[in-house]
Design a protein around this motif. Structure first.
Motif, PDB file in Angstrom:
ATOM      1  N   GLY A 192      54.456  61.537  51.729  1.00  0.00           N
ATOM      2  CA  GLY A 192      53.183  61.844  51.443  1.00  0.00           C
ATOM      3  C   GLY A 192      52.584  60.506  51.371  1.00  0.00           C
ATOM      4  N   GLY A 193      53.248  59.105  51.687  1.00  0.00           N
ATOM      5  CA  GLY A 193      52.472  58.083  51.640  1.00  0.00           C
ATOM      6  C   GLY A 193      51.538  57.827  53.132  1.00  0.00           C
ATOM      7  N   ALA A 194      50.862  56.686  52.966  1.00  0.00           N
ATOM      8  CA  ALA A 194      50.006  56.481  53.960  1.00  0.00           C
ATOM      9  C   ALA A 194      50.128  54.997  54.465  1.00  0.00           C
ATOM     10  CB  ALA A 194      48.512  56.830  53.663  1.00  0.00           C
ATOM     11  N   VAL A 195      49.803  54.604  55.781  1.00  0.00           N
ATOM     12  CA  VAL A 195      49.886  53.533  56.267  1.00  0.00           C
ATOM     13  C   VAL A 195      48.693  53.140  56.648  1.00  0.00           C
ATOM     14  CG1 VAL A 195      50.982  51.822  57.763  1.00  0.00           C
ATOM     15  CG2 VAL A 195      52.352  53.394  56.590  1.00  0.00           C
ATOM     16  N   ALA A 196      47.907  51.989  56.539  1.00  0.00           N
ATOM     17  CA  ALA A 196      46.619  51.514  57.093  1.00  0.00           C
ATOM     18  C   ALA A 196      47.025  50.258  58.168  1.00  0.00           C
ATOM     19  CB  ALA A 196      45.727  51.116  56.026  1.00  0.00           C
ATOM     20  N   ALA A 197      46.811  50.710  59.469  1.00  0.00           N
ATOM     21  CA  ALA A 197      47.198  49.770  60.569  1.00  0.00           C
ATOM     22  C   ALA A 197      45.872  49.049  61.191  1.00  0.00           C
ATOM     23  CB  ALA A 197      47.977  50.548  61.740  1.00  0.00           C
ATOM     24  N   CYS A 198      45.915  47.760  60.938  1.00  0.00           N
ATOM     25  CA  CYS A 198      44.701  47.069  61.413  1.00  0.00           C
ATOM     26  C   CYS A 198      44.951  46.063  62.341  1.00  0.00           C
ATOM     27  CB  CYS A 198      43.963  46.507  60.195  1.00  0.00           C
ATOM     28  SG  CYS A 198      44.462  45.278  59.251  1.00  0.00           S
ATOM     29  N   GLY A 199      46.115  45.689  62.832  1.00  0.00           N
ATOM     30  CA  GLY A 199      46.210  44.306  63.554  1.00  0.00           C
ATOM     31  C   GLY A 199      47.320  44.511  64.578  1.00  0.00           C
ATOM     32  N   LEU A 200      47.512  43.371  65.120  1.00  0.00           N
ATOM     33  CA  LEU A 200      48.845  43.408  66.215  1.00  0.00           C
ATOM     34  C   LEU A 200      49.300  41.947  66.369  1.00  0.00           C
ATOM     35  CD1 LEU A 200      46.552  41.448  68.161  1.00  0.00           C
ATOM     36  CD2 LEU A 200      46.130  43.834  69.012  1.00  0.00           C
ATOM     37  N   ALA A 201      49.390  41.245  65.217  1.00  0.00           N
ATOM     38  CA  ALA A 201      50.043  39.890  65.256  1.00  0.00           C
ATOM     39  C   ALA A 201      51.547  39.682  66.072  1.00  0.00           C
ATOM     40  CB  ALA A 201      49.931  39.254  63.878  1.00  0.00           C
ATOM     41  N   GLN A 202      52.188  40.865  65.976  1.00  0.00           N
ATOM     42  CA  GLN A 202      53.512  40.832  66.616  1.00  0.00           C
ATOM     43  C   GLN A 202      53.411  41.525  67.810  1.00  0.00           C
ATOM     44  OE1 GLN A 202      56.723  43.070  64.608  1.00  0.00           O
ATOM     45  NE2 GLN A 202      58.116  42.224  65.751  1.00  0.00           N
ATOM     46  N   GLY A 203      52.481  42.579  67.997  1.00  0.00           N
ATOM     47  CA  GLY A 203      52.330  42.933  69.357  1.00  0.00           C
ATOM     48  C   GLY A 203      51.416  44.278  69.393  1.00  0.00           C
ATOM     49  N   MET A 204      51.101  45.017  70.186  1.00  0.00           N
ATOM     50  CA  MET A 204      50.229  45.985  70.579  1.00  0.00           C
ATOM     51  C   MET A 204      51.154  47.392  70.624  1.00  0.00           C
ATOM     52  SD  MET A 204      46.956  45.524  72.832  1.00  0.00           S
ATOM     53  CE  MET A 204      45.827  46.607  72.163  1.00  0.00           C
ATOM     54  N   ASP A 205      52.384  47.025  70.741  1.00  0.00           N
ATOM     55  CA  ASP A 205      53.296  48.406  70.983  1.00  0.00           C
ATOM     56  C   ASP A 205      53.629  49.074  69.671  1.00  0.00           C
ATOM     57  OD1 ASP A 205      54.803  46.058  70.364  1.00  0.00           O
ATOM     58  OD2 ASP A 205      56.558  47.263  70.943  1.00  0.00           O
ATOM     59  N   LEU A 206      53.919  50.230  69.802  1.00  0.00           N
ATOM     60  CA  LEU A 206      54.354  50.836  68.318  1.00  0.00           C
ATOM     61  C   LEU A 206      55.655  51.869  68.672  1.00  0.00           C
ATOM     62  CD1 LEU A 206      54.048  51.692  65.470  1.00  0.00           C
ATOM     63  CD2 LEU A 206      52.236  53.173  66.017  1.00  0.00           C
ATOM     64  N   PRO A 207      56.724  51.338  68.707  1.00  0.00           N
ATOM     65  CA  PRO A 207      58.185  52.067  68.978  1.00  0.00           C
ATOM     66  C   PRO A 207      58.531  52.926  67.893  1.00  0.00           C
ATOM     67  CG  PRO A 207      58.657  49.901  68.371  1.00  0.00           C
ATOM     68  CD  PRO A 207      57.255  49.845  68.244  1.00  0.00           C
ATOM     69  N   VAL A 208      57.628  53.905  67.498  1.00  0.00           N
ATOM     70  CA  VAL A 208      58.001  54.780  66.520  1.00  0.00           C
ATOM     71  C   VAL A 208      58.236  56.071  66.878  1.00  0.00           C
ATOM     72  CG1 VAL A 208      55.467  55.775  66.166  1.00  0.00           C
ATOM     73  CG2 VAL A 208      56.906  55.238  63.904  1.00  0.00           C
ATOM     74  N   SER A 209      59.004  57.071  65.768  1.00  0.00           N
ATOM     75  CA  SER A 209      59.469  58.504  66.313  1.00  0.00           C
ATOM     76  C   SER A 209      58.197  59.325  65.378  1.00  0.00           C
ATOM     77  CB  SER A 209      60.973  58.982  65.998  1.00  0.00           C
ATOM     78  OG  SER A 209      60.785  59.219  64.603  1.00  0.00           O
ATOM     79  N   VAL A 210      58.405  60.764  65.730  1.00  0.00           N
ATOM     80  CA  VAL A 210      57.463  61.639  64.920  1.00  0.00           C
ATOM     81  C   VAL A 210      58.078  61.904  63.464  1.00  0.00           C
ATOM     82  CG1 VAL A 210      56.109  62.426  66.849  1.00  0.00           C
ATOM     83  CG2 VAL A 210      58.252  63.625  65.911  1.00  0.00           C
ATOM     84  N   ALA A 211      59.313  61.437  63.221  1.00  0.00           N
ATOM     85  CA  ALA A 211      60.102  61.943  61.951  1.00  0.00           C
ATOM     86  C   ALA A 211      59.427  61.655  60.679  1.00  0.00           C
ATOM     87  CB  ALA A 211      61.255  61.169  62.215  1.00  0.00           C
TER      88      ALA A 211
END
Ligand code: NDP
Length: 331
Positions: A240-259
């Motif tokens: 039930g948590g939430a993540v606010a994404a605003c930057g790319l200092a490490q990179g623009m990719d996002l290697p995430v799964s839908v899990a």
């Protein structure tokens, strides 16, 4: 009195080569707009670093005066909401992309982009906040809208020693959250604790290859880093948590799964500051006036002159700037 001739930093492009120089220009050289502002302060954000070095295509028109933020005093206005003498600030709205920005002693801009300077801040303090701090506030507001409250558990801030990160740590701590600060600079632990961080973790804990799901560690996050770090943050977010994404200092990719989204109901909240509608900007600046400790703001800020911005651009892209950089146009 508007100066006839004034100092400005200009980025020019000749073929593939970009040059950045301080020049003397006049009012006739400025772009169209309905308000003329005597700029007293600007800032150096990560995006300014990208524009000044040309490392990413921030600038869309050449020549360009960079500087995505400015604060100062209205000198001349045909906009009904602004009069000479009004103190104002401006974040984004295409400054340094398609319209001349804050690295000049005078700016001509659209009145609809301007925010009246909150009484709580001097122009220098407003720029110590700047786009980075205002974006941190937008991220905190997004978490609140997602019903993330201190009682639900800790929050993590990545890139914590940077501009967005420092302001996010200070805001979340003041709002009563248990803040976990993730940093690549463990030598800044005392600084982060002084801003209100309850725990400090090493950047490496989050920057490696992510698993689809990891141990649940936090209920909310402000991420200014992107890439594998953001993927690891999402994988470790509680049900039930939430993540606010605003930057790319490490990179623009996002290697995430839908899990995390379909098994834990985690929400990913996108934060965009440049074209954020005016009504929410005004709320964000009101909230900053209320929820940001001015003493902490001073501790996270260094002031430089116009002649220092090129060096500062390299420093910020190398992750070497702690907190915020203010540009004092009188220096
Ligand atoms: P800063 O450089 O001040 O902060 C970024 C921080 O990220 C650094 O201080 C460092 O913190 C960390 N970092 C740097 N490189 C890496 C890396 N390779 N891997 C992991 N962490 C790293 O920049 P700003 O605070 O001005 O901006 C932060 C980000 O937010 C930028 O990507 C910027 O473009 C973005 N941004 C987006 C906005 C929007 O509208 N969405 C508005 C404003 C900013 P530490 O040393 O503590 O680890």
């Amino acid at each position: 009195m508007v100066k006839n001739r004034f100092r400005a930093v200009l980025i020019r492009k000749d073929g593939d080569r970009q040059s950045v120089n301080e020049e003397e220009i006049g009012l006739a050289d400025l772009m169209d707009g309905d308000v003329v502002v005597a700029v007293s302060h600007s800032t150096v954000n990560y995006k300014d670093g990208l524009a000044l070095t040309g490392r990413a295509p921030v600038v869309r028109k050449f020549p360009m005066i960079p500087g995505i933020d400015l604060a100062g005093t209205v000198q001349d206005s045909v906009h009904p909401d602004f009069r000479p003498g009004d103190k104002v600030l401006l974040n984004g709205f295409g400054l340094s992309e398609t319209h001349y920005g804050g690295y000049a002693e005078v700016a001509r801009v659209k009145g609809e982009w301007l925010i009246p300077l909150p009484d709580a801040f001097t122009p220098a303090q407003a720029m110590a906040i700047g786009t980075a701090g205002y974006t941190a506030m937008l991220a905190v507001m997004a978490l609140e809208d997602a019903h993330i409250v201190p009682a639900k558990g800790p929050v993590v801030v990545t890139g914590a020693s940077g501009g967005v990160g420092s302001v996010a740590v200070a805001l979340l701590a003041k709002l009563g959250f248990h803040v976990i600060a993730s940093t690549g600079r463990m030598q800044e632990a005392a600084y982060l604790q002084s801003l209100g961080a309850a725990e400090i973790i090493a950047r490496e804990e989050l920057s490696g290859d992510p698993r689809p799901l990891a141990k649940e560690r936090w209920t909310g996050a402000v991420d200014s880093v992107g890439s594998r770090t953001l993927a690891n943050v999402i994988a470790s977010t509680r049900y039930g948590g939430a993540v606010a994404a605003c930057g790319l200092a490490q990179g623009m990719d996002l290697p995430v799964s839908v899990a995390p989204f379909i098994l834990r109901g985690v929400s990913l909240l996108g934060i965009e500051s440049v074209y954020m509608p005016r009504a929410r900007r005004l709320i964000a600046w009101e909230r900053l006036a209320r929820d940001l400790d001015i003493g902490k703001l001073a501790a996270m800020t260094r002031t430089i002159g116009l002649g220092d911005v090129r060096r500062a651009a390299e420093e910020i892209l190398a992750g070497k700037v702690r907190g915020r950089l203010v540009v004092d146009l009188s220096q």
